[in-house]
Write an enzyme that holds these catalytic residues in place. Structure first.
Site, short mmCIF file in Angstrom:
data_model
loop_
_atom_site.label_atom_id
_atom_site.label_comp_id
_atom_site.label_asym_id
_atom_site.label_seq_id
_atom_site.Cartn_x
_atom_site.Cartn_y
_atom_site.Cartn_z
CD GLU A 220 -2.92 -1.21 0.36
OE1 GLU A 220 -3.24 -0.14 -0.19
OE2 GLU A 220 -3.46 -2.29 0.10
CB CYS B 277 -1.68 7.27 0.84
SG CYS B 277 -2.90 6.37 1.78
#
Ligand code: NAD
Length: 477
Positions: free
Chosen positions: A247, A285
């Site tokens: 991720e 993010c």
């Protein structure tokens, strides 16, 4: 200040050296721990391997009870946990509380998933030769999981790895980020209150080089990594035979489409984008980094956006009134400053913001940015937003795709056709219609394409990742 214990095979432990954790806002020491020794790392990994079969056989009620306990205890200790997150990470306390709330629900939801994770029954008699046959598909844990977490959500990104591991009955070894280990250690303390078998979890503060050794340890066949692209790529190269989930970063974008045109629409979008390009000081993010606005709406949208950004309160993260705190370090803020300066030198205009104070960088909006500037092409990971007009919705979607990343995108439209066009066209892991890209729920698969990663998290996706199907074909039934 006593050093906080870490956890080796479920037991509190102290190791060697010292890791002092400092408050990003004012640099004061807020906690201490020690680093796990080589023997302690070996004990943690050996115990995880040893308990693996017993963990896989844990009944659903036992896994669910442990997860429910963690959820309940996090809720009971929410204010303390939030204060710890703020102290080590610097995020404003209101966002730290939101993070704890999410972790409470992640563990509660994981308990429910643990109760219903049952496998599948498949009929095989679609083929005459297989008349009387059925297949029973169970999901069996692949083995112990190595979870490596970044600094920006010190509790939640650990929770996203620990909860699904317990839910399927897989032991887990967690390595928290060196800047923010304390929340993970507190989670370890709560996990240690459960009846999970010894070896089921370890939380090990380690320097990066020693974490790299864990990555290649064959007794940890699953690696779940959240962090930056270069480290993720190095992990993948180092462990080509393992199941690795990455991720990674992003430079998330939103598009204000042609139909999102009323005063109310534009004001709503401006507030949502102002909030979610600056929450966690942009260190998420899926923080909004780029916004593409249909050109006929641009002049109405920009002043609203600037006004919404000006309303945000920047400052001491321990104040309930603060919206934007410091970045994780002065160096991080200096990097953001350098990238903004680079954009300005290339012709960009600062609409609001743009003056660093120590580790704090103010919410900043840039227009007229060349698409080759780092603030467009790279992950800023700071409170900086690039706004640009586009000729139509398709051009907006093309601009979103003009990126090395592809995590999530936000599409402000009321039009179903436009929403489906966005869903078909955008090269991302998720499209959020009618809002910013900064949304994640445990029910949904979460992750990215291109430089944003490999594989998906989200409880169910992670539970599938941590297990593999094992089929039993029954004959004559
Ligand atoms: P980072 O890559 O520097 O560190 C992440 C973790 O990896 C830390 O625990 C670190 O100690 C460890 N690590 C570093 N080198 C290692 C090595 N060689 N072997 C094993 N482990 C190693 O990332 P960071 O600065 O802590 O976090 C910010 C990054 O994380 C940003 O790029 C952000 O976008 C990304 N992120 C992604 C998601 C997502 O879900 N996609 C969520 C949050 C953060």
């Amino acid at each position: 200040m006593e050093p906080r214990a870490f956890y080796v095979a479920g037991r509190p432990a102290h190791g060697e050296g010292e890791l002092t954790v400092t408050h990003p806002y004012d640099g004061r020491a807020v906690g201490r721990t020690t680093l796990a020794t080589a023997d302690q790392v070996e004990a943690a990994v050996a115990a995880a391997a040893e308990v693996s079969a017993a963990a896989a056989a844990l009944p659903a009620h036992a896994r669910a009870a442990a997860l429910d306990h963690v959820s309940r205890r996090l809720a009971e200790r929410a204010d303390e946990v939030a204060a710890l997150i703020t102290a080590e990470n610097g995020k404003p306390v209101k966002w730290a509380k939101a993070e704890v709330g999410r972790a409470v629900s992640t563990f509660r939801w994981a308990a429910e998933e643990a109760r219903r994770f049952s496998g599948e029954l498949q009929r095989l008699d679609t083929d005459p030769a297989a008349t009387g046959r059925i297949a029973l598909v169970r999901r069996v844990p692949k083995g112990p999981v190595l979870g490596i977490a970044p600094f920006n959500f010190p509790l939640n990104l650990v929770a996203h790895k620990v909860a699904p591991a317990i839910a399927v009955g897989a032991p887990i070894v967690v390595k928290p980020a060196p800047a923010t280990p304390l929340s993970a250690l507190l989670l370890g303390e709560i996990l240690a209150e459960t009846d999970l078998p010894e070896g089921m979890f370890s939380v090990l503060p380690l320097p990066n080089e020693r974490a790299a050794d864990l990555v290649t340890d064959p007794r940890l066949p699953v690696v779940s990594f959240t962090g930056s692209g270069p480290v993720g790529a190095a992990i993948r190269r180092a462990a080509p035979d393992k199941h690795v989930t990455l991720e990674l970063g992003g430079n998330a974008a939103a598009v204000i489409c042609e139909d999102w045109a009323s005063d109310g629409d534009l004001t709503f979008a401006a507030h949502r984008i102002a909030t979610f390009s600056n929450y966690q000081a942009g260190q998420s993010c899926i923080a909004v980094q780029r916004v593409y606005v249909h050109e006929w709406l641009y002049d109405g949208f920009l002043p609203r956006l600037v006004a919404a950004v000006e309303e945000l309160r920047t400052g001491d993260p321990t104040s309930e009134l603060t919206d934007v705190g410091p970045l994780v370090s002065v160096e991080a803020a200096e990097r953001v400053e350098a990238w903004v300066d680079e954009a300005v030198a290339a012709g960009a205009t600062i609409e609001v913001g743009g003056r660093r104070n120590g580790a704090t960088y103010p919410p900043t909006v840039l227009s007229g940015v060349p698409s080759t500037a780092k603030v467009c092409t790279e992950e800023v990971f700071g409170p900086v937003l690039v706004v640009a007009p586009v000729t139509d919705d398709r051009a907006g979607f093309a601009a979103v795709n003009d990126s090395a990343y592809g995590l999530q995108a936000g599409v402000f439209t009321h039009n179903l056709q436009t929403a489906f066009l966005a869903h078909r066209t955008l090269e991302v892991g998720g499209v959020i219609v009618g809002d910013v890209p900064s949304y994640r729920a445990d029910q949904m698969p979460y992750g990215g394409v291109k430089g944003s990663g490999v594989g998906r998290e989200g409880l169910r996706s992670a539970m599938d990742d941590y297990t593999e199907p094992r089929v039993m074909v029954l004959t004559g039934v």
